[in-house]
Scaffold this active site. Structure first.
Site, short mmCIF file in Angstrom:
data_model
loop_
_atom_site.label_atom_id
_atom_site.label_comp_id
_atom_site.label_asym_id
_atom_site.label_seq_id
_atom_site.Cartn_x
_atom_site.Cartn_y
_atom_site.Cartn_z
CG HIS A 33 -1.97 1.02 1.22
ND1 HIS A 33 -3.14 0.85 0.53
CD2 HIS A 33 -2.05 2.24 1.81
CE1 HIS A 33 -3.90 1.92 0.70
NE2 HIS A 33 -3.26 2.78 1.46
CG ASP A 35 -0.70 5.58 2.65
OD1 ASP A 35 -1.86 5.58 2.22
OD2 ASP A 35 -0.31 4.82 3.56
CG ASP A 172 -5.20 2.97 4.94
OD1 ASP A 172 -4.44 2.65 5.88
OD2 ASP A 172 -4.87 3.76 4.04
N GLY A 173 -6.03 1.97 8.33
CA GLY A 173 -5.77 2.82 9.48
C GLY A 173 -5.96 2.14 10.83
N GLY A 174 -4.90 2.06 11.62
CA GLY A 174 -5.01 1.56 12.98
C GLY A 174 -5.25 0.07 13.10
N GLY A 193 0.47 -1.04 8.66
CA GLY A 193 1.86 -0.65 8.51
C GLY A 193 2.75 -1.26 9.56
#
Length: 211
Positions: A33, A35, A172-174, A193
């Site tokens: 991914h 960003d 996406d996120g956390g 990530g």
């Protein structure tokens, strides 16, 4: 088929990314991914195309996520790369421009996607459903890595999964060990990530999540 996507932001401070990408690939990660942030739409700046040729040469699928104000300029820039998915945010964007850009993406045989912030109503997607392949739900406010997962995202994820059955759903996120199993059922692509990059049992999570 569900896939874990490792966010390249987790490797941003690594001086020599290639050995780490090879290690990750050997452990079973197949999607990266990528960003892109401009420090205008979000309070951060990240990648501008560097590493993409290397990532593709190693055999990864690449999902580019644009978090930028000037979406036209950035879409045109990233259409020059060999990528698999290209998504951008549509909050406060002109409808005609969005449609034009989605059509350009399609012409390059790249899967097109629209991304929405945690507080954005999913109804904003309605007018573009025949133009997109994927919807990306942000489960943190975009711009900074390492944020805590917004729990209400699970409810919104379920709504998207139920309402838009023909679309790939990306979150996406956390994402970490405490919530990854809860969201597995409702999405196709799970972005993480630091958790994926640093966990000691990456192969376990790949087997647990991917079909």
């Amino acid at each position: 088929m569900k896939r874990l996507e490792l966010s390249l932001l987790a490797l941003k401070e690594v001086k020599d990314i290639e050995p780490e990408l090879i290690r990750i690939k050997n452990e079973g990660i197949s999607h990266i991914h990528y960003d892109v942030m401009d420090n205008i739409f979000v309070p951060n700046k990240s990648f501008e195309g560097e590493h993409l040729d290397l990532i593709k040469s190693l055999g990864f699928k690449i999902s580019v996520h644009l978090m930028v104000k000037d979406i036209k300029a950035y879409v045109n820039k990233f259409l020059k790369y060999d990528i698999d998915y290209l998504t951008f945010h549509i909050e406060d964007k002109n409808e005609d421009e969005v449609i034009e850009l989605l059509e350009q993406i399609k012409l390059k045989n790249i899967k097109s996607g629209l991304a929405i912030k945690p507080k954005t109503n999913i109804s904003i997607l309605e007018k573009y459903l025949d133009k997109i392949d994927m919807v990306t739900l942000m489960s943190v406010e975009p711009g900074l890595g390492g944020q805590e997962f917004i729990k209400s995202s699970i409810k919104k994820l379920k709504q998207i999964n139920k309402k838009y059955k023909n679309l790939l759903v990306q979150i996406d996120g956390g994402i970490n060990s405490s919530n990854i199993k809860k969201i597995k059922k409702y999405c196709d692509l799970i972005v993480s990530g630091t958790f994926l990059y640093k966990c000691d049992n990456l192969n376990y999570w790949i087997k647990k999540i991917e079909d």
